[in-house]
Design a protein around this motif. Sequence first.
Motif, PDB file in Angstrom:
ATOM      1  N   ARG A   1       0.827  -1.214   0.000  1.00 12.96           N
ATOM      2  CA  ARG A   1       0.000   0.000   0.000  1.00 12.96           C
ATOM      3  C   ARG A   1       0.852   1.251   0.000  1.00 12.96           C
ATOM      4  NH1 ARG A   1      -1.797  -2.782   3.977  1.00 12.96           N
ATOM      5  NH2 ARG A   1      -3.608  -4.018   3.416  1.00 12.96           N
ATOM      6  N   PHE A   2       0.340   2.279  -0.653  1.00  6.05           N
ATOM      7  CA  PHE A   2       0.897   3.628  -0.483  1.00  6.05           C
ATOM      8  C   PHE A   2      -0.126   4.438   0.311  1.00  6.05           C
ATOM      9  CE2 PHE A   2       3.027   3.322  -4.932  1.00  6.05           C
ATOM     10  CZ  PHE A   2       4.145   2.697  -4.396  1.00  6.05           C
ATOM     11  N   GLN A   3       0.358   5.132   1.342  1.00  2.79           N
ATOM     12  CA  GLN A   3      -0.517   6.074   2.048  1.00  2.79           C
ATOM     13  C   GLN A   3      -0.006   7.472   1.760  1.00  2.79           C
ATOM     14  OE1 GLN A   3       0.333   3.452   4.640  1.00  2.79           O
ATOM     15  NE2 GLN A   3      -1.723   2.587   4.855  1.00  2.79           N
ATOM     16  N   LEU A   4      -0.894   8.323   1.281  1.00  2.00           N
ATOM     17  CA  LEU A   4      -0.450   9.637   0.829  1.00  2.00           C
ATOM     18  C   LEU A   4      -1.201  10.732   1.557  1.00  2.00           C
ATOM     19  CD1 LEU A   4      -0.753   7.896  -2.353  1.00  2.00           C
ATOM     20  CD2 LEU A   4       1.257   9.383  -2.185  1.00  2.00           C
ATOM     21  N   ALA A   5      -0.424  11.674   2.098  1.00  2.00           N
ATOM     22  CA  ALA A   5      -1.054  12.857   2.680  1.00  2.00           C
ATOM     23  C   ALA A   5      -1.319  13.841   1.547  1.00  2.00           C
ATOM     24  CB  ALA A   5      -0.130  13.472   3.724  1.00  2.00           C
ATOM     25  N   PRO A   6      -2.376  14.631   1.653  1.00  2.00           N
ATOM     26  CA  PRO A   6      -2.702  15.540   0.552  1.00  2.00           C
ATOM     27  C   PRO A   6      -1.736  16.719   0.463  1.00  2.00           C
ATOM     28  CG  PRO A   6      -4.239  15.832   2.380  1.00  2.00           C
ATOM     29  CD  PRO A   6      -3.352  14.684   2.755  1.00  2.00           C
ATOM     30  N   GLY A   7      -1.557  17.197  -0.756  1.00  2.35           N
ATOM     31  CA  GLY A   7      -0.772  18.417  -0.981  1.00  2.35           C
ATOM     32  C   GLY A   7       0.706  18.140  -1.168  1.00  2.35           C
ATOM     33  N   GLY A   8       1.472  19.234  -1.188  1.00  2.00           N
ATOM     34  CA  GLY A   8       2.921  19.144  -1.392  1.00  2.00           C
ATOM     35  C   GLY A   8       3.295  19.715  -2.750  1.00  2.00           C
ATOM     36  N   ARG A   9       4.587  19.818  -2.952  1.00  7.20           N
ATOM     37  CA  ARG A   9       5.108  20.306  -4.234  1.00  7.20           C
ATOM     38  C   ARG A   9       6.356  19.510  -4.565  1.00  7.20           C
ATOM     39  NH1 ARG A   9       7.989  25.988  -2.314  1.00  7.20           N
ATOM     40  NH2 ARG A   9       9.560  24.927  -1.079  1.00  7.20           N
ATOM     41  N   LEU A  10       6.713  19.443  -5.825  1.00  3.84           N
ATOM     42  CA  LEU A  10       7.891  18.666  -6.230  1.00  3.84           C
ATOM     43  C   LEU A  10       8.999  19.632  -6.634  1.00  3.84           C
ATOM     44  CD1 LEU A  10       6.284  15.765  -8.347  1.00  3.84           C
ATOM     45  CD2 LEU A  10       6.658  15.893  -5.880  1.00  3.84           C
ATOM     46  N   ARG A  11      10.097  19.590  -5.896  1.00  8.82           N
ATOM     47  CA  ARG A  11      11.230  20.491  -6.192  1.00  8.82           C
ATOM     48  C   ARG A  11      12.514  19.717  -5.941  1.00  8.82           C
ATOM     49  NH1 ARG A  11       9.571  25.919  -6.388  1.00  8.82           N
ATOM     50  NH2 ARG A  11      11.695  26.660  -6.235  1.00  8.82           N
ATOM     51  N   GLU A  12      13.177  19.298  -6.986  1.00  9.29           N
ATOM     52  CA  GLU A  12      14.385  18.493  -6.785  1.00  9.29           C
ATOM     53  C   GLU A  12      15.013  18.245  -8.151  1.00  9.29           C
ATOM     54  OE1 GLU A  12      17.057  17.172  -4.764  1.00  9.29           O
ATOM     55  OE2 GLU A  12      15.398  17.601  -3.392  1.00  9.29           O
ATOM     56  N   THR A  13      16.230  17.741  -8.146  1.00  8.04           N
ATOM     57  CA  THR A  13      16.820  17.211  -9.378  1.00  8.04           C
ATOM     58  C   THR A  13      16.956  15.716  -9.166  1.00  8.04           C
ATOM     59  OG1 THR A  13      17.959  19.265  -9.859  1.00  8.04           O
ATOM     60  CG2 THR A  13      18.878  17.281 -10.865  1.00  8.04           C
ATOM     61  N   LEU A  14      16.326  14.945 -10.037  1.00  7.79           N
ATOM     62  CA  LEU A  14      16.232  13.500  -9.808  1.00  7.79           C
ATOM     63  C   LEU A  14      16.835  12.710 -10.943  1.00  7.79           C
ATOM     64  CD1 LEU A  14      12.470  13.059  -8.772  1.00  7.79           C
ATOM     65  CD2 LEU A  14      14.432  13.370  -7.248  1.00  7.79           C
ATOM     66  N   ARG A  15      17.307  11.513 -10.637  1.00  8.25           N
ATOM     67  CA  ARG A  15      17.754  10.533 -11.620  1.00  8.25           C
ATOM     68  C   ARG A  15      16.705   9.407 -11.626  1.00  8.25           C
ATOM     69  NH1 ARG A  15      22.451   9.646 -15.155  1.00  8.25           N
ATOM     70  NH2 ARG A  15      23.172  11.729 -14.761  1.00  8.25           N
ATOM     71  N   ILE A  16      16.080   9.194 -12.751  1.00  7.16           N
ATOM     72  CA  ILE A  16      15.019   8.188 -12.889  1.00  7.16           C
ATOM     73  C   ILE A  16      15.677   6.854 -13.274  1.00  7.16           C
ATOM     74  CG2 ILE A  16      13.045   7.604 -14.419  1.00  7.16           C
ATOM     75  CD1 ILE A  16      12.414   9.885 -12.493  1.00  7.16           C
ATOM     76  N   PRO A  17      15.183   5.712 -12.778  1.00  2.00           N
ATOM     77  CA  PRO A  17      15.787   4.420 -13.173  1.00  2.00           C
ATOM     78  C   PRO A  17      15.747   4.186 -14.687  1.00  2.00           C
ATOM     79  CG  PRO A  17      14.240   4.121 -11.351  1.00  2.00           C
ATOM     80  CD  PRO A  17      14.090   5.545 -11.800  1.00  2.00           C
ATOM     81  N   GLY A  18      16.586   3.242 -15.121  1.00  3.47           N
ATOM     82  CA  GLY A  18      16.793   2.985 -16.551  1.00  3.47           C
ATOM     83  C   GLY A  18      15.536   2.554 -17.289  1.00  3.47           C
TER      84      GLY A  18
END
Length: 438
Positions: free
Chosen positions: A6-23
């Motif tokens: 299961r994923f439990q998610l709280a509402p809201g937030g923002r995405l700010r980052e530099t990410l490396r995504i898997p191949g």
Amino acid sequence: MTTTQRFQLAPGGRLRETLRIPGDKSISHRAIMLGALADGTTHISGFLEGADSLATVAAFRAMGVSIDMLGTPGEVIIEGVGRDGLKAPATPLDMGNSGTSMRLLSGLLAAQPFVSELTGDDSLTRRPMRRVTEPLAQMGAKITTTEQGTAPLKIAAATSGLHGIDYHLPVPSAQVKSSLILAGLYASGTTCITEPAPTRDHTERMLTAFGYPLQRNHNRICVNGGGRLHATTLTIPGDISSAAFFMVGASIAPDSDLTLEAVGVNPTRTGVIAILRAMGADITLLNLREFGGEPVADIRVRSAPLHGIRIAPEHVPLAIDEFPALFIAAACAEGETILRDAAELRVKESDRIQVMAEGLTNLGIEAEALADGIRIRGGCIGGGTVTSYSDHRIAMAFAMAALRASAPIEVQDCANVSTSFPGFAALAGEAGLQIAES
Ligand code: S3P
């Protein structure tokens, strides 16, 4: 080790980052397959260590190929056995949840001088396989399916060899195209495939990287049998299908600014960018370069107000895996989004039209499933529980929906996220999603 359910998610937030995504998953499968068939040692970096591509690794190990993954994550060394070096597997090959492994391997195995059997999990053994077994039979292959045209696939030894055919694909499918190309490497004469619309061309690009000639003319690909592949060194780009969840997340979450590094932007995969831009998304491609014949870029996404659109039919095959994420974008857009000409979504890891319509409705969004698509009216996402029906991309799409939800969301049946995106929850949490796994 316990797997995430299961994923439990709280509402809201923002995405700010530099990410490396898997191949990239599609490219990872092909790198193992072509590396195994090549003469010499192939070095891969950026390999996706997800359950699907690991099922391909296990299949080739079972056919006598040495594949070393003991070093740095994503680094793989394959001792190629040459085009005629595969050994008969002692037991049926279990492809798990992976349609790409099963469909591509059916073409390769149909040409081998030994019998084999391909099987998979509950989802994979419900998916249509005649789309590969019928054209392979025209090439001389002997494969039996269940009465419903599903796996297990029992593949006879190709004692009298395969012969080339000229085949027009009835549905746009890179898996079918690639299966026939792999069989074509062993067939007498020329195998030609004409696509009704362009689909991902990683097999074609990678064959070129392994020094195997093929002819391409618009939507027609021809390959002559009998050639050899030469080992090479490959770097696999980040998977745009995995990046898509973050592209949608950063578009819908206010005050987001996210950069996804070294993502594959092959034009046969960038439908998601075209569709999001048509909806008003703010996406910039930076630092364009190439990895082993595959275009790569850093993708910067900033939040933007989205509006509903009628999705252009030519974008459908170019974004075929990204619709669960795109439907979340549509749920957050002003007005209505309509998708047609996408009946293929009903035969993916789940029936993605039905399952997404159900989950969106549970979250208070007006969504109407159509025979070949969906109609979604953007609105306010509420909280609640959705099930992914064991489909990795459905689970990740609904996780991103929490960024605009008014109450917590629980996503159930998430174990298969590891088929394509191991470490998704940790990376999403790092980027700003308020996610817990249990
Ligand atoms: C894939 C092709 C697509 C895609 C799948 C991966 C591939 O399937 O949905 O996730 O790697 O060739 P179809 O060929 O069924 O469209």
